[in-house]
Scaffold this motif. Structure first.
Motif, short mmCIF file in Angstrom:
data_model
loop_
_atom_site.label_atom_id
_atom_site.label_comp_id
_atom_site.label_asym_id
_atom_site.label_seq_id
_atom_site.Cartn_x
_atom_site.Cartn_y
_atom_site.Cartn_z
N GLY A 206 2.42 6.18 0.45
CA GLY A 206 3.26 6.48 1.60
C GLY A 206 2.65 6.14 2.95
O GLY A 206 2.91 6.80 3.93
N GLY A 207 1.81 5.15 3.05
CA GLY A 207 1.24 4.75 4.33
C GLY A 207 -0.03 5.48 4.71
O GLY A 207 -0.71 5.11 5.65
N HIS A 208 -0.38 6.54 4.00
CA HIS A 208 -1.57 7.32 4.34
C HIS A 208 -2.85 6.51 4.11
O HIS A 208 -3.83 6.69 4.81
CB HIS A 208 -1.62 8.62 3.54
CG HIS A 208 -0.50 9.54 3.86
ND1 HIS A 208 -0.31 10.07 5.11
CD2 HIS A 208 0.52 10.00 3.09
CE1 HIS A 208 0.76 10.84 5.09
NE2 HIS A 208 1.29 10.82 3.88
N LEU A 209 -2.81 5.63 3.13
CA LEU A 209 -4.00 4.83 2.85
C LEU A 209 -4.30 3.89 4.01
O LEU A 209 -5.45 3.73 4.40
CB LEU A 209 -3.82 4.04 1.55
CG LEU A 209 -5.02 3.21 1.11
CD1 LEU A 209 -6.21 4.14 0.86
CD2 LEU A 209 -4.71 2.43 -0.15
N LYS A 210 -3.25 3.31 4.60
CA LYS A 210 -3.46 2.43 5.75
C LYS A 210 -4.11 3.21 6.90
O LYS A 210 -5.02 2.74 7.54
CB LYS A 210 -2.14 1.84 6.23
CG LYS A 210 -1.64 0.70 5.42
CD LYS A 210 -0.39 0.13 6.06
CE LYS A 210 0.18 -1.01 5.26
NZ LYS A 210 1.40 -1.53 5.84
N THR A 211 -3.63 4.41 7.13
CA THR A 211 -4.17 5.24 8.21
C THR A 211 -5.63 5.61 7.93
O THR A 211 -6.47 5.51 8.81
CB THR A 211 -3.34 6.52 8.36
OG1 THR A 211 -1.97 6.16 8.54
CG2 THR A 211 -3.80 7.34 9.54
N ARG A 212 -5.91 5.99 6.72
CA ARG A 212 -7.29 6.35 6.37
C ARG A 212 -8.22 5.16 6.47
O ARG A 212 -9.34 5.28 6.96
CB ARG A 212 -7.34 6.93 4.96
CG ARG A 212 -6.76 8.31 4.87
CD ARG A 212 -6.89 8.86 3.49
NE ARG A 212 -6.19 10.14 3.42
CZ ARG A 212 -5.76 10.67 2.31
NH1 ARG A 212 -5.93 10.05 1.17
NH2 ARG A 212 -5.15 11.83 2.33
N ALA B 62 -12.66 2.21 12.03
CA ALA B 62 -13.03 2.54 13.41
C ALA B 62 -14.35 3.30 13.46
O ALA B 62 -15.19 3.04 14.32
CB ALA B 62 -11.92 3.36 14.07
N VAL B 63 -14.56 4.22 12.54
CA VAL B 63 -15.81 4.99 12.49
C VAL B 63 -16.99 4.07 12.18
O VAL B 63 -18.05 4.17 12.80
CB VAL B 63 -15.71 6.15 11.47
CG1 VAL B 63 -17.06 6.76 11.19
CG2 VAL B 63 -14.73 7.19 11.95
N VAL B 64 -16.81 3.16 11.24
CA VAL B 64 -17.87 2.22 10.89
C VAL B 64 -18.23 1.34 12.09
O VAL B 64 -19.40 1.13 12.39
CB VAL B 64 -17.47 1.38 9.66
CG1 VAL B 64 -18.42 0.20 9.46
CG2 VAL B 64 -17.43 2.24 8.41
N LEU C 187 0.82 -1.20 0.00
CA LEU C 187 0.00 0.00 0.00
C LEU C 187 0.86 1.26 0.00
O LEU C 187 0.40 2.31 -0.41
CB LEU C 187 -0.93 0.02 1.22
CG LEU C 187 -2.06 -0.98 1.18
CD1 LEU C 187 -2.81 -0.95 2.50
CD2 LEU C 187 -3.00 -0.71 0.04
N GLU C 188 2.08 1.12 0.50
CA GLU C 188 2.96 2.29 0.51
C GLU C 188 3.40 2.65 -0.89
O GLU C 188 3.82 3.75 -1.16
CB GLU C 188 4.20 2.05 1.38
CG GLU C 188 3.92 2.05 2.85
CD GLU C 188 3.51 0.67 3.36
OE1 GLU C 188 3.62 -0.31 2.59
OE2 GLU C 188 3.07 0.58 4.49
N GLY C 189 3.29 1.70 -1.79
CA GLY C 189 3.69 1.93 -3.16
C GLY C 189 2.72 2.86 -3.86
O GLY C 189 1.71 3.27 -3.33
N ALA C 190 3.04 3.18 -5.05
CA ALA C 190 2.22 4.04 -5.90
C ALA C 190 1.95 5.39 -5.26
O ALA C 190 0.93 6.00 -5.45
CB ALA C 190 0.91 3.35 -6.24
N GLY C 191 2.88 5.86 -4.40
CA GLY C 191 2.78 7.20 -3.86
C GLY C 191 1.88 7.36 -2.65
O GLY C 191 1.64 8.47 -2.22
#
Length: 154
Positions: free
Chosen positions: A37-43, A49-51, A31-35
């Motif tokens: 940078g780990g933000h997708l995992k956090t999102r 958590a919200v769900v 997931l860190e690939g393609a730019g």
């Protein structure tokens, strides 16, 4: 002609290793690939958590009325379902159909069973609540109405 540097698994250059370790490689299978940078995992974690929180909140809202009926709290149920038309034992739709003791006796609704039947089945402009309230909740509201009528809705 200009040459492009295309990262590939066969290339062992320092640039490729650093780019892949830092998440800059667009061909990286992570997931860190393609730019990202780990933000997708956090999102995704925040969304997950919200769900989960919303599911828990919705399930607890379904339990709340049952807990009110178990505690015998007809006052809360009356406030939610009945006070819109019957504030302080009155009736904003039909003046003579109040929840005062004199009006209940006149209309043969001066027992808890008669009040519960009216709540369950409804009559004329008053809707039936058998699809919204359980039998214990209806009994709690009927007991509250009769208690308040006997005390003069004070």
């Amino acid at each position: 002609m200009k040459q492009r540097l295309i990262p590939n698994p066969g290339m062992k250059s320092r640039f490729y290793r650093l780019a892949r370790a830092g998440g800059l490689c667009p061909y990286s299978p992570t997931l860190e690939g393609a730019g990202f940078g780990g933000h997708l995992k956090t999102r995704l974690g925040i969304i997950w958590a919200v769900v989960l929180f919303m599911i828990m909140a919705i399930s607890l809202m379904g339990i709340q009325p049952a807990m009110a009926a178990n505690s015998g709290d007809g006052a809360k149920l009356f406030t939610v379902h009945c006070a819109g038309c019957h504030a302080n034992g009155g009736n904003i739709i039909r003046r003579g159909k109040t929840l005062k003791l004199k009006a209940l006796a006149k209309n043969h609704r001066d027992t808890q069973e008669a009040i519960a039947q009216l709540i369950t089945q409804g009559k004329n402009p008053m809707p039936a609540y058998n699809d919204r309230l359980s039998v214990p909740e209806i009994a709690a509201v009927a007991a509250y109405v009769l208690e308040q009528a006997e005390s003069g809705w004070k």
